[in-house]
Design an enzyme around this catalytic site. Structure first.
Site, PDB file in Angstrom:
ATOM      1  N   GLU A  81       0.818  -1.231   0.000  1.00  0.00           N
ATOM      2  CA  GLU A  81       0.000   0.000   0.000  1.00  0.00           C
ATOM      3  C   GLU A  81       0.845   1.272   0.000  1.00  0.00           C
ATOM      4  O   GLU A  81       0.407   2.311  -0.473  1.00  0.00           O
ATOM      5  CB  GLU A  81      -0.942   0.007   1.210  1.00  0.00           C
ATOM      6  CG  GLU A  81      -2.035  -1.057   1.165  1.00  0.00           C
ATOM      7  CD  GLU A  81      -2.899  -0.964  -0.082  1.00  0.00           C
ATOM      8  OE1 GLU A  81      -3.209   0.154  -0.520  1.00  0.00           O
ATOM      9  OE2 GLU A  81      -3.243  -2.038  -0.635  1.00  0.00           O
ATOM     10  N   HIS A  94       3.743   1.778  -1.630  1.00  0.00           N
ATOM     11  CA  HIS A  94       4.070   2.045  -3.036  1.00  0.00           C
ATOM     12  C   HIS A  94       2.824   2.520  -3.793  1.00  0.00           C
ATOM     13  O   HIS A  94       2.883   3.432  -4.620  1.00  0.00           O
ATOM     14  CB  HIS A  94       4.578   0.773  -3.722  1.00  0.00           C
ATOM     15  CG  HIS A  94       5.800   0.174  -3.106  1.00  0.00           C
ATOM     16  ND1 HIS A  94       5.773  -1.013  -2.422  1.00  0.00           N
ATOM     17  CD2 HIS A  94       7.090   0.590  -3.074  1.00  0.00           C
ATOM     18  CE1 HIS A  94       6.992  -1.313  -1.999  1.00  0.00           C
ATOM     19  NE2 HIS A  94       7.813  -0.354  -2.369  1.00  0.00           N
TER      20      HIS A  94
END
Ligand code: AMP
Length: 281
Positions: free
Chosen positions: A35, A37
């Site tokens: 999450e 990234h």
């Protein structure tokens, strides 16, 4: 979505996009996407017309005793996530594409790399700055997105882009956390159940630090001492550093009124975790 492995093909693609007058947003990663990234990809999608993600576990930023060989990798899964998130182009070069035989150029960003992870991981930021500079030259983005999770990295990249007069906006994005506060990281995968539980002490310590700073009663050395003691309550954890620095210069602050970063690093078993929070400014 396209996946490209060679620099020459990326350059051609980028030229076409630029010729169409589109803005390019770039998110460099080492893959095993989570999450954190994805929040950078989302930011890039919001402000740019064409989004490029790189997935490259960069050998030059790992020390000889570090986890380069075992760093988690799952390219198929990463490509699915990128597709789902509306990425336009994923750059997945091999090591020999980025560092061909005879490669000899490295970037050294001074002073701000003498502290925190720069002090504990010699050569780390030399590798980071080099690979990011190469990516920025290859992808030629208008904007590049970095997580505040790796706060010193963000400062180093901002410094490099300013010092080398690169016409690229560097955007820092907030840390994405698990429900219990642990910062999302590809390396969390290494933790067993007991280690995972103990890892929440990092966020807990940051919150304690933030409160102590806001209370404005104790000196910075006293606060640092108190945070170290707090972290040491988890005996399976080995403290690497607990620092409170000026968030812009990474120098020791003169007062609690400056914009500050509390930065932590610790090893749990073989896994090194970092976290930070920014206060004031
Ligand atoms: P990495 O793949 O770990 O090199 O990270 C790639 C980019 O994602 C870097 O700019 C990181 O700072 C960012 N990132 C990693 N974890 C997080 C997180 N939990 N929240 C926000 N950004 C993150």
């Amino acid at each position: 979505m396209k996946e490209i492995k060679t620099i020459s093909a990326i350059k051609e693609e980028v030229k076409e996009i630029k010729d169409k007058g589109k803005t390019i947003g770039f998110v460099p990663t080492m893959g095993f996407l989570h999450e954190g990234h994805r929040s950078l990809i989302k930011k890039a999608k919001e402000s740019c017309e064409y989004v490029v993600v790189s997935i490259f576990v960069n050998p030059t930023q790992f020390g000889p005793q570090e986890d380069y060989e075992i760093y988690p990798r799952d390219l198929d899964r990463d490509l699915k996530i990128c597709e789902e998130d509306g990425v336009d182009l994923v750059f997945t070069p091999l090591v020999k594409e980025m560092y061909p035989k005879g490669y000899n150029t490295f970037l050294n960003i001074e002073k701000i790399t003498d502290v925190l992870c720069g002090a504990k991981r010699p050569g780390h930021f030399r590798g980071v700055a080099t690979v990011v500079a190469k990516f920025l030259n290859i992808v030629k983005p208008n904007v590049a997105f970095f997580g505040e999770k790796d706060y010193q990295q963000l400062i180093v990249i901002k410094r490099m882009v300013e010092d080398l007069n690169m016409d690229i906006d560097i955007i820092g994005c907030p840390i994405i956390r698990e429900d219990d506060g642990l910062a999302k990281s590809s390396r969390n995968k290494y933790l067993d159940e007991e280690q995972r539980k103990a890892a929440t002490i990092l966020y807990d310590t940051l919150q304690k630090g933030e409160k102590l700073i806001r209370d404005n009663i104790y000196s910075i050395p006293d606060i640092k001492e108190s945070l170290k003691k707090h972290m040491a309550t988890k005996s399976i954890l080995e403290i690497d550093y607990v620092e409170i620095l000026n968030a812009n210069t990474l120098e020791p602050p003169k007062s609690l009124d400056e914009k500050l970063v509390i930065a932590l690093a610790a090893k749990i078993g073989e896994t090194r975790l970092i976290d930070n929070c920014i206060i004031g400014g």
